[in-house]
Design a protein around this motif. Sequence first.
Motif, short mmCIF file in Angstrom:
data_model
loop_
_atom_site.label_atom_id
_atom_site.label_comp_id
_atom_site.label_asym_id
_atom_site.label_seq_id
_atom_site.Cartn_x
_atom_site.Cartn_y
_atom_site.Cartn_z
N THR A 131 -7.04 -24.61 28.72
CA THR A 131 -5.67 -24.70 29.20
C THR A 131 -5.39 -23.54 30.14
O THR A 131 -5.41 -22.38 29.73
N SER A 132 -5.16 -23.88 31.38
CA SER A 132 -4.81 -22.90 32.41
C SER A 132 -3.65 -23.48 33.21
O SER A 132 -3.30 -24.66 33.05
N LEU A 133 -3.07 -22.68 34.07
CA LEU A 133 -2.00 -23.18 34.92
C LEU A 133 -2.50 -24.36 35.76
O LEU A 133 -1.82 -25.37 35.90
N ILE A 163 -4.97 -29.90 22.91
CA ILE A 163 -6.41 -30.17 22.93
C ILE A 163 -6.71 -31.63 22.58
O ILE A 163 -7.62 -32.24 23.13
N ARG A 164 -5.92 -32.20 21.67
CA ARG A 164 -6.13 -33.59 21.25
C ARG A 164 -5.83 -34.56 22.39
O ARG A 164 -6.57 -35.53 22.61
N CYS A 165 -4.75 -34.31 23.11
CA CYS A 165 -4.39 -35.18 24.23
C CYS A 165 -5.41 -35.07 25.36
O CYS A 165 -5.79 -36.08 25.96
N LEU A 166 -5.85 -33.85 25.63
CA LEU A 166 -6.87 -33.66 26.66
C LEU A 166 -8.14 -34.41 26.30
O LEU A 166 -8.77 -35.05 27.15
N GLU A 167 -8.52 -34.36 25.03
CA GLU A 167 -9.73 -35.05 24.58
C GLU A 167 -9.59 -36.56 24.77
O GLU A 167 -10.53 -37.23 25.23
N MET A 168 -8.43 -37.12 24.47
CA MET A 168 -8.23 -38.56 24.62
C MET A 168 -8.22 -38.96 26.09
O MET A 168 -8.74 -40.03 26.45
N LEU A 169 -7.65 -38.12 26.95
CA LEU A 169 -7.68 -38.43 28.39
C LEU A 169 -9.12 -38.49 28.88
O LEU A 169 -9.46 -39.33 29.72
N ARG A 170 -9.96 -37.59 28.36
CA ARG A 170 -11.37 -37.59 28.77
C ARG A 170 -12.10 -38.80 28.18
O ARG A 170 -12.79 -39.53 28.89
N GLU A 171 -11.97 -39.00 26.88
CA GLU A 171 -12.75 -40.03 26.19
C GLU A 171 -12.27 -41.45 26.42
O GLU A 171 -13.07 -42.35 26.62
N LYS A 172 -10.99 -41.67 26.36
CA LYS A 172 -10.46 -43.04 26.44
C LYS A 172 -10.12 -43.48 27.86
O LYS A 172 -10.14 -44.67 28.16
N PHE A 173 -9.78 -42.51 28.72
CA PHE A 173 -9.34 -42.87 30.06
C PHE A 173 -10.30 -42.41 31.15
O PHE A 173 -10.12 -42.75 32.31
#
Length: 181
Positions: A133-135, A115-125
């Motif tokens: 989280t799904s397939l 969840i932390r990595c997903l959040e950074m991909l959204r916010e920072k990138f």
Amino acid sequence: MEKNQVKIDDLKRYIELYDMEKYLFDVIGSEASKRGYLTFEGFYKICMWKSARQKQKYISVKNRNEVEAVTRSAFAEQDERKRMEKLCGLSGVGIPTASAILSVIFPEKYAVIDIRCLEMLREKFGYKISKQTSLKSWVEYLNIMRNLARENAITPRKLDMALFAMHREKLMNEDYRNLYR
């Protein structure tokens, strides 16, 4: 040898185990990659590193009997979705834990979904990737991570480490407001 003496080999083993993440990647992952499957002990250590919540399921008789065959089949699988589905067939293993297994065994190809990595991909990138989280979201995450890793000449695993550290820094700067808002 006196009763309270400890052998140097025992001490070396515990020194090695002190940094569990390093031990997982350098010892368990390396051995499993060469062997082509995980032992139950290696499987259990990786699962507990990712999330201890499913401990009772990880130690099930089913897993004890099937880990080697399932991981051998999953690691040999060429289709990413099928590989993930096979690992998720083990008791207590969902996509995040399966991604941790793949990352430990193949850090040059995989990243742990979190969840932390997903959040950074959204916010920072600026990626519009789902929080769920799904397939489907795992495949999307994997493609993003592989592309960003390639662009930055690092492995997907190193990238997930960076994103995790970014998130930790963000929390520190926000005085650790609720992680799961």
